[in-house]
Design an enzyme around this catalytic site. Structure first.
Site, PDB file in Angstrom:
ATOM      1  N   ASP A 294       0.802  -1.218   0.000  1.00  9.49           N
ATOM      2  CA  ASP A 294       0.000   0.000   0.000  1.00  9.49           C
ATOM      3  C   ASP A 294       0.840   1.275   0.000  1.00  9.49           C
ATOM      4  O   ASP A 294       0.337   2.343  -0.359  1.00  9.49           O
ATOM      5  CB  ASP A 294      -0.950  -0.001   1.195  1.00  9.49           C
ATOM      6  CG  ASP A 294      -2.110  -0.963   0.989  1.00  9.49           C
ATOM      7  OD1 ASP A 294      -2.224  -1.522  -0.115  1.00  9.49           O
ATOM      8  OD2 ASP A 294      -2.893  -1.160   1.933  1.00  9.49           O
ATOM      9  N   TYR A 378     -10.107  -0.686   2.288  1.00 12.68           N
ATOM     10  CA  TYR A 378      -9.668  -0.531   3.673  1.00 12.68           C
ATOM     11  C   TYR A 378      -9.329   0.926   3.992  1.00 12.68           C
ATOM     12  O   TYR A 378      -8.874   1.688   3.140  1.00 12.68           O
ATOM     13  CB  TYR A 378      -8.427  -1.386   3.953  1.00 12.68           C
ATOM     14  CG  TYR A 378      -8.736  -2.726   4.579  1.00 12.68           C
ATOM     15  CD1 TYR A 378      -9.128  -2.812   5.911  1.00 12.68           C
ATOM     16  CD2 TYR A 378      -8.626  -3.908   3.849  1.00 12.68           C
ATOM     17  CE1 TYR A 378      -9.401  -4.034   6.503  1.00 12.68           C
ATOM     18  CE2 TYR A 378      -8.907  -5.144   4.423  1.00 12.68           C
ATOM     19  CZ  TYR A 378      -9.299  -5.201   5.757  1.00 12.68           C
ATOM     20  OH  TYR A 378      -9.580  -6.411   6.343  1.00 12.68           O
TER      21      TYR A 378
END
Length: 629
Positions: A294, A378
């Site tokens: 990420d 998320y």
């Protein structure tokens, strides 16, 4: 445009100046995009030697991608000297791809919906309204698949909404995945593995028709500081109760703490979350490739939220805005990107004495520096905590929506979270980069383990236990795993500085000791995220060693970052060292994680252990709050 400190965050004027410099030196074409643009931080020695009034050389590094050809180059310019310092052409097949651009995520919708084979696969699943299909572009990884080397790819799973406002995560279109070439703008491979039922139940957590009416039993809870906050902010510098540090913000790492000290004693030169990886456990033909970096692939800082008072932060809040460069190299501002505030944290210390009848209580307080980033489904909150007693903590709060799949009875790698709806098992693993500077740059690390003492002449009743300390002397020895069975912690000390008892001053890194990377050691993700196979790495400081999985993570074949950093096996005993700590959670989703996940926490702490000569909070006054009698 003049900065006041070598580590001051880039301003909009500096970003504009950098773009102009790239343009006038013919480094940009009409199809060149800025994958990243960030401050090129000076080396540690130069920053430590700098004094106010000394000249500054403000440099900017950019990663440039030609979206028409796939050509990539890295360039460094000085906006102070108005000069180009470095231009390097990169080979994506060897060096890895630049991070994924927002425009590329957006373009995938049109690419896959224009592909006849993909449309046919979706129609076979009973879907004809393509406007309600939500293609989900995901990083491709590197799996030695024929024809993929050097190609700029995304892999695309899809979901469907019942109507525009319906959350599509409840309805995965499972069994089909498209491989998209972003440069050629086309689907280059379609995997149509299985016809699986699309779960029908909705999961609209923001719709009272689904959630029911809001409860009315919660009374108002207000956080107030009638005399204002106890911290002071001067530009990027924050001071609070003996703590001092500079706030930084990087498009890749997000929030950075620079030059953290306590009572004018240096502690950490630079602290950041330098990488995170989310590997999934489902080995099926449509999901075996699911693992996301990420930071390196999606740029955590670029995904930062604008925070809202009363929702994201409570109390007497100070916000820092973030200024980052967009894909065109122009500045964009994220308002209220970083939140700074104080929190009460219960009892600091307390004793009611049997003999003197003295009864004293002091309350703990902490300074919170945080930001939130949304990466696809998320949401991650990154919280640095500084405590009155000298403790430093990092906590990551994970929430949002779990990634979903169709669920077949007896599935081995997913939880059924709603009728026919699965959530695959996965991990969230973070790498904290802690450039230590404990009372100076010469630091060392010892591994401390509890040791049971067997019954014998020295321990006749069997009650004894003690502790062992093993000095980690070289980089190869510095790659370590946590072990809660022996209470393992790592003591970071300065061998040349002692407390009043003659002990080296130190802090102890306390890991949570949750599982490291669970994928097989021969797997692609283990090659690419080797940092996550160990809980601790210790390296000799090198200004160029910033990222634990390497500089260009996207589609990199592996072996970069920490494996390369430790290959020369330099000494780490009493040297200028960087401590890298892997922490995180292994997520077996619960039914209660659907349709939106309550916050799940993970992190670590650094606690003083002989750094001070006694409890440093003896001068904390008793509470004067009106409700404390």
């Amino acid at each position: 445009m003049t900065a006041g400190h070598p580590l001051e965050r880039l301003s909009a004027a500096e970003i504009d100046a950098a773009r102009t410099l790239f343009q006038k030196n013919d480094l940009l074409s009409p199809t060149t995009r800025f994958a990243t643009l960030a401050l090129e931080e000076p080396a540690k020695g130069a920053v430590l030697a700098w004094r106010p009034g000394d000249p500054l050389d403000r440099r900017v590094r950019a990663l440039l991608l030609d979206v028409a050809t796939g050509a990539v180059r890295s360039a460094v310019v000085s906006v102070t000297r108005d000069e180009v310092d470095e231009v390097v052409d990169l080979d994506p097949a060897v060096d890895g791809q630049p991070p994924i651009l927002l425009d590329e995520f957006i373009s995938v919708d049109e690419i896959v919906k224009g592909d006849a084979a993909w449309r046919a696969a979706i129609e076979r699943r009973g879907i004809t309204d393509f406007d309600l299909v939500r293609p989900c572009p995901l990083s491709a990884g590197d799996f030695d698949i024929d024809g993929e080397s050097g190609r700029r790819l995304l892999r695309v799973l899809s979901f469907v909404a019942n109507r525009p406002e319906d959350h599509c995560w409840a309805h995965p279109i499972d069994g089909v995945v498209a491989y998209v070439d972003l440069i050629e703008q086309k689907v280059v491979q379609l995997i149509d593995h299985a016809l699986l039922p699309i779960p029908q139940e909705e999961g609209n957590y923001d719709d009272p028709a689904f959630t029911g009416p809001p409860r009315e039993t919660l009374k108002a809870l207000e956080i107030t500081q009638p005399d204002g906050a106890s911290f002071q902010v001067d530009g990027d510098e924050v001071t609070w109760e003996g703590w001092r540090f500079r706030v930084g913000f990087d498009p890749r790492e997000g929030l950075v703490l620079h030059q953290l000290s306590i009572q004018d004693r240096p502690l950490i030169y630079r602290a950041s979350i330098a990488e995170m990886v989310v590997p999934y456990a489902d080995p099926s033909p449509v999901r075996f490739w699911q693992n996301y970096f990420d930071a390196g692939e999606y740029l955590l800082g670029q995904q930062a939220n604008s925070l809202v008072l009363g929702c994201d932060c409570l109390g007497e809040i100070y916000y820092f805005d973030a200024v980052l460069a967009d894909g065109d190299g122009n500045p964009r501002e994220i308002n209220n990107a970083i939140c700074l505030h104080e929190e009460d944290f219960g009892v600091l210390w307390k004793h009611s004495d049997l003999f003197t009848e003295a009864a004293e209580t002091r309350r703990q307080r902490r300074l919170v520096i945080s930001y939130w980033a949304t990466v696809g489904n998320y949401d991650y909150g990154f919280f640095w905590y500084l405590y009155l007693d000298g403790t430093v903590e990092m906590e990551v709060k994970a929430t949002g929506v779990v990634f979903t799949s169709s669920y077949a009875e007896g599935a081995e790698y997913a939880t059924e979270i709603a009728p026919g709806l699965g959530a695959p098992y996965h991990q969230h693993l973070f790498s904290a980069r802690l450039d230590m500077m404990l009372d100076g740059v010469g630091n060392a690390v010892d591994e401390l383990d509890v040791r049971r003492v067997p019954v014998g002449e020295a321990n006749p009743y069997g009650n004894a236990f003690t502790r062992t300390a093993t000095r980690l002397t070289s980089e190869s020895q510095g790659a370590r795993s946590a072990d809660n069975g022996v209470g393992r912690v790592w003591r970071i000390s300065n061998p040349d500085k002692t407390n009043r008892l003659g002990q080296p001053v130190s802090y102890v890194l306390r890991p949570e000791g949750q599982p490291a990377l669970l994928a097989d050691e021969s797997s692609s993700i283990a090659r690419r995220a080797t940092f996550a196979t160990k809980h601790l790495w210790v390296t000799r400081y090198d200004a160029d060693e910033r990222y634990p999985a390497g500089n260009h993570v996207n589609q990199h074949p592996g072996g970069a970052g920490l494996p390369q950093f430790v290959a020369d096996d330099e000494s780490i005993d009493g040297e200028d060292i960087v401590v890298w700590h892997t922490f995180g959670s292994t997520h077996f989703p619960r039914v209660e994680d659907w349709p939106v996940m309550p916050v799940d926490r993970c992190g670590f702490s650094l606690k003083p252990a002989g750094f001070f000569d006694r409890n440093p909070t003896l001068d904390v006054p008793a509470s004067t709050a009106k409700h404390c009698h």
